[in-house]
Each structure stands twice: as C-alpha cells, then as structure tokens.
Design a protein around this motif. Structure first.
Motif, short mmCIF file in Angstrom:
data_model
loop_
_atom_site.label_atom_id
_atom_site.label_comp_id
_atom_site.label_asym_id
_atom_site.label_seq_id
_atom_site.Cartn_x
_atom_site.Cartn_y
_atom_site.Cartn_z
N MET A 1 37.44 43.83 47.95
CA MET A 1 36.51 43.00 47.19
C MET A 1 36.13 43.67 45.87
O MET A 1 36.03 43.01 44.83
CB MET A 1 35.23 42.73 48.00
N SER A 2 35.94 44.98 45.88
CA SER A 2 35.59 45.70 44.65
C SER A 2 36.73 45.63 43.64
O SER A 2 36.50 45.40 42.45
CB SER A 2 35.30 47.17 44.94
N LYS A 3 37.94 45.85 44.12
CA LYS A 3 39.09 45.81 43.21
C LYS A 3 39.27 44.40 42.64
O LYS A 3 39.59 44.23 41.47
CB LYS A 3 40.38 46.22 43.94
N LEU A 4 39.08 43.41 43.49
CA LEU A 4 39.19 42.03 43.03
C LEU A 4 38.13 41.72 41.98
O LEU A 4 38.41 41.11 40.94
CB LEU A 4 38.99 41.07 44.20
N GLN A 5 36.91 42.16 42.27
CA GLN A 5 35.83 41.91 41.32
C GLN A 5 36.10 42.57 39.98
O GLN A 5 35.86 41.98 38.93
CB GLN A 5 34.50 42.42 41.88
N ALA A 6 36.60 43.81 40.02
CA ALA A 6 36.90 44.51 38.77
C ALA A 6 37.92 43.70 37.96
O ALA A 6 37.78 43.53 36.74
CB ALA A 6 37.43 45.91 39.06
N ALA A 7 38.92 43.19 38.64
CA ALA A 7 39.97 42.42 37.95
C ALA A 7 39.40 41.10 37.41
O ALA A 7 39.69 40.69 36.29
CB ALA A 7 41.13 42.16 38.90
N ILE A 8 38.59 40.45 38.21
CA ILE A 8 38.01 39.17 37.83
C ILE A 8 37.08 39.33 36.63
O ILE A 8 37.09 38.53 35.70
CB ILE A 8 37.22 38.57 39.02
N MET A 9 36.27 40.39 36.65
CA MET A 9 35.29 40.56 35.59
C MET A 9 35.94 40.79 34.23
O MET A 9 35.38 40.42 33.21
CB MET A 9 34.31 41.67 35.94
N LYS A 10 37.13 41.37 34.24
CA LYS A 10 37.84 41.58 32.97
C LYS A 10 38.18 40.25 32.31
O LYS A 10 38.39 40.19 31.11
CB LYS A 10 39.14 42.33 33.23
N ARG A 11 38.24 39.20 33.11
CA ARG A 11 38.64 37.91 32.56
C ARG A 11 37.58 37.30 31.66
O ARG A 11 37.86 36.36 30.92
CB ARG A 11 38.99 36.94 33.70
N ALA A 12 36.35 37.83 31.73
CA ALA A 12 35.31 37.32 30.84
C ALA A 12 35.71 37.54 29.38
O ALA A 12 35.27 36.83 28.49
CB ALA A 12 33.99 37.99 31.15
N ARG A 13 36.56 38.57 29.15
CA ARG A 13 36.98 38.89 27.78
C ARG A 13 38.12 37.98 27.31
O ARG A 13 38.49 38.01 26.16
CB ARG A 13 37.40 40.35 27.68
N GLN A 14 38.68 37.22 28.23
CA GLN A 14 39.81 36.34 27.89
C GLN A 14 39.29 35.00 27.39
O GLN A 14 38.18 34.60 27.73
CB GLN A 14 40.58 36.05 29.18
N SER A 15 40.12 34.27 26.64
CA SER A 15 39.68 32.94 26.21
C SER A 15 39.77 32.00 27.40
O SER A 15 40.59 32.18 28.31
CB SER A 15 40.56 32.43 25.09
N GLU A 16 38.93 30.98 27.41
CA GLU A 16 38.86 30.09 28.56
C GLU A 16 40.21 29.41 28.84
O GLU A 16 40.61 29.24 29.99
CB GLU A 16 37.77 29.04 28.32
N LEU A 17 40.90 29.08 27.75
CA LEU A 17 42.17 28.35 27.91
C LEU A 17 43.25 29.19 28.60
O LEU A 17 44.06 28.68 29.36
CB LEU A 17 42.68 27.89 26.54
N SER A 18 43.23 30.49 28.31
CA SER A 18 44.28 31.34 28.88
C SER A 18 43.94 31.76 30.32
O SER A 18 44.72 32.44 30.98
CB SER A 18 44.48 32.58 28.02
N ARG A 19 42.76 31.37 30.79
CA ARG A 19 42.32 31.79 32.12
C ARG A 19 42.71 30.75 33.16
O ARG A 19 42.07 29.73 33.30
CB ARG A 19 40.80 31.92 32.08
#
Ligand SMILES: Nc1ncnc2c1ncn2[C@@H]1O[C@H](COP(=O)(O)OP(=O)(O)OP(=O)(O)O)[C@@H](O)[C@H]1O
Ligand SMILES: [Mg+2]
Length: 425
Positions: free
Chosen positions: A260-278
C-alpha cells in the motif's frame, strides 16, 4: 472510460443494471456487510469488467480466492498484463524494498510510511509501545540504510547498530547533515548498554520478518521486482495474494502495508502530471481495515487529482479507526451496505434514508442498499442485488501466468539468499 456494473436493481418487475463509470469512479466506492453476504464477489465482478475494458487495476486479496477466480477469467489478450505477487512462492521470491525511492521526496515519504507501518503493526492504539524515541531512531536508521547508490533494505537496519564498519561505510554517503549528526553527535555519545537496549528493541520488532525465510527473501532484496510507477502508467493488472494461511497473519499484514505504501508513493506522483495524461487506475482492497495507515485518509479526500478509483470493503465499522471511518463517510462518492449487525445498522440508517435500522439487519444475502454517485452527485439510497460469480474456468491460463510471472519478476531463491547474506555479513 467504459461504465461497469455493480449489480442490478429490481423495480416493479424490471431489472436495471447499476452502472458506475466516468469521473464518478474516482470518488471511490465503499462497501460494508457481515461475512458471507457477497462483498468479495461484487469486487471480483467489478474488477473483471475493468480487466475486460483494458483498464489498469490492482486487487489486494486477503484470502487468495478472488485472485484464483480472476486468474481463471483473464482474457487471452490481457495475459501479458498480469503481474501476480504471491509471497508464498518460496522458489522465486519477488523483491519488495520499502526503502527504495526514485527521488528524495519519495524516499522521505517511504520513511514516514515505514514509521506508520510500525505503529499500525505494533502499537495501533498508540499506547507508547512505539514512541517518539523509536520513531527518531528508525527515521535516521532508515535514511542511513538508503544512502549511497547501492541502497539498502529494512532487514539491514539492525546491523547499523551493531556493526561499526557498516555504520561508517553508510555514513560516507550521507548528505543530510541532520542524519549525519544523529551518528556523529547523538549515537557517538550513547552508552553501550543503551545501544544494546535499543538493538533489542529493534530486533524484537524486526524479528518477525528477519527470521522468517519467506519474508526475508522478499523484504530483504534491495531491488524491487514490482515497479509500481510502470504498472500504473501502463495499465497493468496487479494481483496481490495475501492469503494468511500460507504466510501467517502478521506477515501478510506487513506485506500488505508495504505494498500500500509503494502504491501510494506511485499514485501521489501523479498529482504532478496533467489530468489528460493520467489514465485512471482502479484499486480494490478487500478487508482493507488491516492495511490503512494515517496517510490513507488524506488519499481518500484528495485522490481525484491522482486519477485513482478506490474500492474498499470490510465487515463492520468497529474494525476501523474513527478517523478512517469518518474519512470514508465524508469522502466516498458511492457507498453500498449489505446486511450488518445492529450497531452498524444504526450508523447506516443515518446515511441511507429512507431505509431504517431494521432494513439493514434484515437484508437477505446478496442484497444491498446503495447510494450511487452519478455525474458528480450522490443519489438517494436504493436497493440492489449482486451478480453471481461466473464458474472458475479451466486453470491452464492461471498456471501459465504463474510461470511467466516467476520468470519475469521473481528471482531464484538461492541467488536472493546469497545476496541477502552478503548484505548482512
Ligand atoms: N449474487 C450471488 N449469487 C449467488 N452466489 C453468490 C452471490 N454473491 C456471492 N455468492 C457466493 O456467496 C459466497 C459468499 O460470498 P463472498 O465471499 O463474496 O462474501 P463476503 O461478503 O466477501 O464474505 P466475507 O466477509 O466472509 O469475506 C461465495 O461462495 C460466493 O460465490
Ligand atoms: Mg470477502
């Protein structure tokens, strides 16, 4: 984003599918109900539809049965997307290094998560078994083990407190002056008896997985077999089998928390991505009460910006810390309730008008009440029935998937053991 079906609604003899889709899914779904009512089956059915729709999913399964079922249903065109984590596969252990991050921010996050994991496992009520002192040691030790290009894993932490050479070697790579001072000022002044007291303390907490071969071979690898960034980005099918029967309850929980921690770390990085590319990613956590830490609640409230659709279920509210329960009731867009006990029925009746307490207590199995998010608005509560699970299909595919995964992600046991032995020497 194609819609999926949660179950069906029966109204005046007409059956309508309960359809769930689009951005509504990124507001999450929570499901509650006592044992045997059909919760896992609902998630299995939903996850399979995501798989058939070519979406990226992760299913965390505390029993292994949902995963066996899913494996038997995977269509041929998605076989290559399956990533199966089965810790009971002793011959080809997959590496899961909590303490490896791709940048400083991720490393800091993982160290905080590591502390949270120890609280969750050894001091969930926060009675002081794990206190600020242990937290301080663990934080500094974890950051030290991670230093240098070779990195390090959880199982190397106790070694820092007994092996001066190792400490000195690791210190050479430390850039953070605060962590460096922990060793040069604080630890240098710590008397020997206090150090050994500390070591005992660490050993008692780390012993669970240091002494267990399966666990050591997974958590002790410095490299990660699973690249969570890649899995999410490339819409893979990540199946996590945490069957307690094979590895024991504490170990299953530990692995689940690390994942869960590793998944969260990966997921949280997506906040820096543009919405369209997510591209959306769907996470199913069955019996999630053992796998939530404090950071999780914040993920629930903010996760729209991460493109994550979470599906959580457990049997009764008393299994959850109050903050988690409140975060769920306050943030989840879609909520379904099967039959529950009296206490939960009272809480649910407040949320699910016009249904009342007795409605929840008297529900037949496979029947539920649901408040469904549709186009950003949560509906009034209505009733539904779950879909029966398809029969387990021919298991040939499943065996093939296991073999391909061993080769692609696992490491031969002897090699892993040799590497860990060297790291701990
Ligand atoms: N709609 C349905 N029709 C027929 N059988 C069903 C249906 N839903 C579930 N089942 C069957 O009922 C049994 C219990 O279902 P399931 O395991 O999903 O319950 P659960 O709520 O997850 O229970 P637990 O909390 O103990 O894990 C399973 O054997 C499942 O195949
Ligand atoms: Mg279940």
């Amino acid at each position: 984003m194609a819609n999926i079906t949660i179950g069906k609604n029966l109204y005046r003899g007409r059956e309508t599918p309960i359809s769930f889709g689009g951005a509504d899914r990124l507001r999450h779904m929570y499901m509650i109900g006592k044992t045997g009512v059909g919760k896992s089956t609902v998630f299995q059915n939903m996850c399979l539809q995501d798989i058939l729709n070519s979406s990226g999913v992760c299913f965390i399964d505390p029993h292994g049965e949902s995963i066996d079922w899913l494996l038997s249903q995977i269509p041929a065109n998605r076989l290559e997307d399956v990533v199966l984590f089965d810790p009971s596969d002793a011959e080809f252990p997959m590496g899961l290094n909590l303490l490896s991050g791709k940048d400083e921010q991720e490393k800091d996050f993982l160290v905080s998560e590591c502390i949270q994991i120890f609280y969750k496992m050894f001091d969930p009520q926060r009675t002081g078994i794990i206190g600020p002192q242990f937290e301080h040691w663990l934080r500094n030790a974890a950051l030290t083990v991670m230093a240098g290009s070779e990195g390090g894993s959880l199982v190397e932490i106790p070694k820092l407190f007994v092996d001066k050479q190792f400490e000195l070697h690791k210190r050479k790579h430390l850039k953070d002056p605060i962590v460096l001072e922990f060793w040069t000022k604080q630890m240098a002044k710590t008397a020997e008896f206090h150090r050994s007291e500390m070591l005992n303390y660490f050993s008692s907490k780390f012993g669970h997985f240091l002494n267990n071969e399966l666990m050591r071979n997974i958590l002790g690898q410095r490299t990660n077999s699973l690249d969570f960034d890649y899995i999410i980005e490339h819409e893979k099918i990540l199946l996590i089998n945490l069957s307690k029967g094979k590895i024991g309850e504490t170990n299953a929980q530990m692995l689940g928390l690390v994942i869960m921690s590793k998944l969260q770390a990966a997921i949280m990085k997506r906040a820096r991505q543009s919405e369209l590319s997510r591209t959306p990613f769907y996470l199913y956590v069955d019996e999630f009460q053992n796998l939530v830490t404090d950071t999780f609640a914040s993920l629930l409230s903010e996760s729209r910006k991460y493109g994550l659709g979470m599906h959580l279920t457990n049997q009764y509210f008393a299994q959850l810390p109050d903050e988690v329960r409140d975060a769920i009731l306050g943030n989840v867009g879609t909520m379904a309730a099967f039959a529950t006990g009296v206490e939960d029925a009272e809480i649910l009746a407040k949320e699910f008008a016009p249904f009342v307490k007795d409605d929840f207590i008297n529900l037949e199995r496979y029947n539920f009440y649901i408040k469904l998010m549709v186009n950003g608005k949560t509906s009034e509560a209505f009733s539904g029935m779950s879909l029966a699970p398809a029969k387990i299909k021919d298991k040939n595919f499943a065996r093939e998937i296991v073999m391909v995964n061993e080769l692609a992600y696992g490491q031969p046991k002897l090699l892993v053991e040799e590497r860990i032995k060297q790291a701990l020497r």
